[in-house]
Write a protein that holds these residues in place. Sequence first.
Motif, PDB file in Angstrom:
ATOM      1  N   GLY A 184      -2.632 -71.251  97.989  1.00 40.99           N
ATOM      2  CA  GLY A 184      -1.368 -71.034  97.292  1.00 40.99           C
ATOM      3  C   GLY A 184      -0.613 -69.855  97.866  1.00 40.99           C
ATOM      4  O   GLY A 184      -1.120 -69.123  98.717  1.00 40.99           O
ATOM      5  N   VAL A 185       0.603 -69.676  97.402  1.00 42.38           N
ATOM      6  CA  VAL A 185       1.436 -68.569  97.862  1.00 42.38           C
ATOM      7  C   VAL A 185       0.999 -67.294  97.145  1.00 42.38           C
ATOM      8  O   VAL A 185       0.953 -67.257  95.910  1.00 42.38           O
ATOM      9  CB  VAL A 185       2.926 -68.845  97.571  1.00 42.38           C
ATOM     10  N   PRO A 186       0.663 -66.237  97.897  1.00 40.55           N
ATOM     11  CA  PRO A 186       0.256 -64.978  97.254  1.00 40.55           C
ATOM     12  C   PRO A 186       1.367 -64.425  96.363  1.00 40.55           C
ATOM     13  O   PRO A 186       2.548 -64.574  96.649  1.00 40.55           O
ATOM     14  CB  PRO A 186      -0.016 -64.046  98.450  1.00 40.55           C
ATOM     15  N   ASP A 187       0.971 -63.774  95.293  1.00 32.72           N
ATOM     16  CA  ASP A 187       1.941 -63.200  94.356  1.00 32.72           C
ATOM     17  C   ASP A 187       2.798 -62.127  95.001  1.00 32.72           C
ATOM     18  O   ASP A 187       3.911 -61.849  94.540  1.00 32.72           O
ATOM     19  CB  ASP A 187       1.205 -62.608  93.145  1.00 32.72           C
ATOM     20  N   ALA A 188       2.310 -61.499  96.064  1.00 28.01           N
ATOM     21  CA  ALA A 188       3.039 -60.393  96.693  1.00 28.01           C
ATOM     22  C   ALA A 188       4.241 -60.858  97.506  1.00 28.01           C
ATOM     23  O   ALA A 188       5.104 -60.045  97.849  1.00 28.01           O
ATOM     24  CB  ALA A 188       2.105 -59.591  97.597  1.00 28.01           C
ATOM     25  N   SER A 208       2.086 -76.240  96.625  1.00 31.95           N
ATOM     26  CA  SER A 208       2.039 -74.791  96.422  1.00 31.95           C
ATOM     27  C   SER A 208       3.422 -74.172  96.558  1.00 31.95           C
ATOM     28  O   SER A 208       3.809 -73.297  95.765  1.00 31.95           O
ATOM     29  CB  SER A 208       1.077 -74.140  97.431  1.00 31.95           C
ATOM     30  N   LEU A 209       4.197 -74.626  97.550  1.00 33.54           N
ATOM     31  CA  LEU A 209       5.554 -74.111  97.732  1.00 33.54           C
ATOM     32  C   LEU A 209       6.452 -74.519  96.566  1.00 33.54           C
ATOM     33  O   LEU A 209       7.308 -73.742  96.124  1.00 33.54           O
ATOM     34  CB  LEU A 209       6.139 -74.624  99.052  1.00 33.54           C
ATOM     35  N   SER A 210       6.255 -75.737  96.073  1.00 35.56           N
ATOM     36  CA  SER A 210       7.056 -76.212  94.951  1.00 35.56           C
ATOM     37  C   SER A 210       6.812 -75.358  93.707  1.00 35.56           C
ATOM     38  O   SER A 210       7.752 -74.965  93.005  1.00 35.56           O
ATOM     39  CB  SER A 210       6.738 -77.680  94.659  1.00 35.56           C
ATOM     40  N   LYS A 211       5.549 -75.044  93.437  1.00 35.91           N
ATOM     41  CA  LYS A 211       5.222 -74.192  92.290  1.00 35.91           C
ATOM     42  C   LYS A 211       5.796 -72.793  92.486  1.00 35.91           C
ATOM     43  O   LYS A 211       6.278 -72.151  91.539  1.00 35.91           O
ATOM     44  CB  LYS A 211       3.700 -74.123  92.112  1.00 35.91           C
ATOM     45  N   TYR A 212       5.743 -72.324  93.715  1.00 30.91           N
ATOM     46  CA  TYR A 212       6.284 -70.991  94.027  1.00 30.91           C
ATOM     47  C   TYR A 212       7.790 -70.939  93.777  1.00 30.91           C
ATOM     48  O   TYR A 212       8.297 -69.989  93.181  1.00 30.91           O
ATOM     49  CB  TYR A 212       5.964 -70.663  95.488  1.00 30.91           C
ATOM     50  N   LEU A 213       8.521 -71.983  94.186  1.00 29.93           N
ATOM     51  CA  LEU A 213       9.967 -72.030  93.975  1.00 29.93           C
ATOM     52  C   LEU A 213      10.298 -72.186  92.497  1.00 29.93           C
ATOM     53  O   LEU A 213      11.256 -71.588  91.995  1.00 29.93           O
ATOM     54  CB  LEU A 213      10.578 -73.172  94.780  1.00 29.93           C
ATOM     55  N   ASP A 214       9.528 -72.995  91.795  1.00 33.76           N
ATOM     56  CA  ASP A 214       9.761 -73.169  90.355  1.00 33.76           C
ATOM     57  C   ASP A 214       9.577 -71.854  89.598  1.00 33.76           C
ATOM     58  O   ASP A 214      10.179 -71.648  88.533  1.00 33.76           O
ATOM     59  CB  ASP A 214       8.807 -74.228  89.788  1.00 33.76           C
ATOM     60  N   GLY A 215       8.756 -70.978  90.145  1.00 31.56           N
ATOM     61  CA  GLY A 215       8.528 -69.682  89.509  1.00 31.56           C
ATOM     62  C   GLY A 215       9.520 -68.619  89.935  1.00 31.56           C
ATOM     63  O   GLY A 215       9.339 -67.449  89.609  1.00 31.56           O
TER      64      GLY A 215
END
Length: 302
Positions: A184-188, A208-215
Amino acid sequence: LGANTLVLSLAVLAILTAVNVLAFRHDKRFDMTTEKLYSLSDQSRKIAGGLKSDVEFIYFSNQAETQLRELMAEYSTVNRRIHFRRVDPIAHPEIAKQYNVRSTGSMVAISGSRTVHLQGTQEEDITNALIRISHTAVRTVCFLEGHGEKSLDSTGADGYSEVKAELTKETYQVQAVNLVTAKGVPDACSVVVLAGPQQALFPQEVDSLSKYLDGGGKLFVLADPGTHTGLSSLLDAWNIGLGDNIVIDASLLNQLSHTGPFMPVVLDYGDSPITEGFHHIMTVFPMARTVNVLNATKTTPH
């Protein structure tokens, strides 16, 4: 007559005093050179003008540096919070020791309890020091790897070592991320960059990128023509279409630049806050693909 002379003298003195006060508070310097050799760049003026706290620059040398003093005067003109002084490290070794300065010609920037050591004394070094000392939050640029992307350590024509160096100068942290091993994409990651992948991303990486963008994350995609990124579904969800077309530039300007029709030459960027600093800059886009952005908002499912 004596009273009139006294009144006129006082009036002239008051006018001169007012003019002097206004000149001190609203100092204005003029650069009459054609190339604006003694003027700060727009970016430097913007960064200096945005300072909210005092910053003192100390130049450690036993010799006066006229050019540096004039440069720092330009910064002080933009923002009175910027101060400059020269310290002789031989006459005042205690000050050099306080700021961990070990060589003549070094310069530091101090703001409150923060101290930044400059790499040089040019405008670029001073502006970067202002950026570093005014930003407390750490921002990290994450470059994806594992699909033949541009290497951050390569110094070749396709390498991104200079990109990494420039981002580091502007206080960004730069790191390579493999979405498979990182799970997944690191929180940093403040932004994720996909720079020229040669193979498509795996479905789990796209998720993983989709979840990162949604956040609320940010993604910067650089895709070469004729390559499949595997991001079609993700980009479609955000109303972004990465076309298979290639831009052809058959203009006279392109012919004069000898770059070839597959490398569009751009001089006119239009009116946009994003490109307002690009005027008078010629940019060449190697093998540019078409990108259609209908609306940079994720499609709401019905």
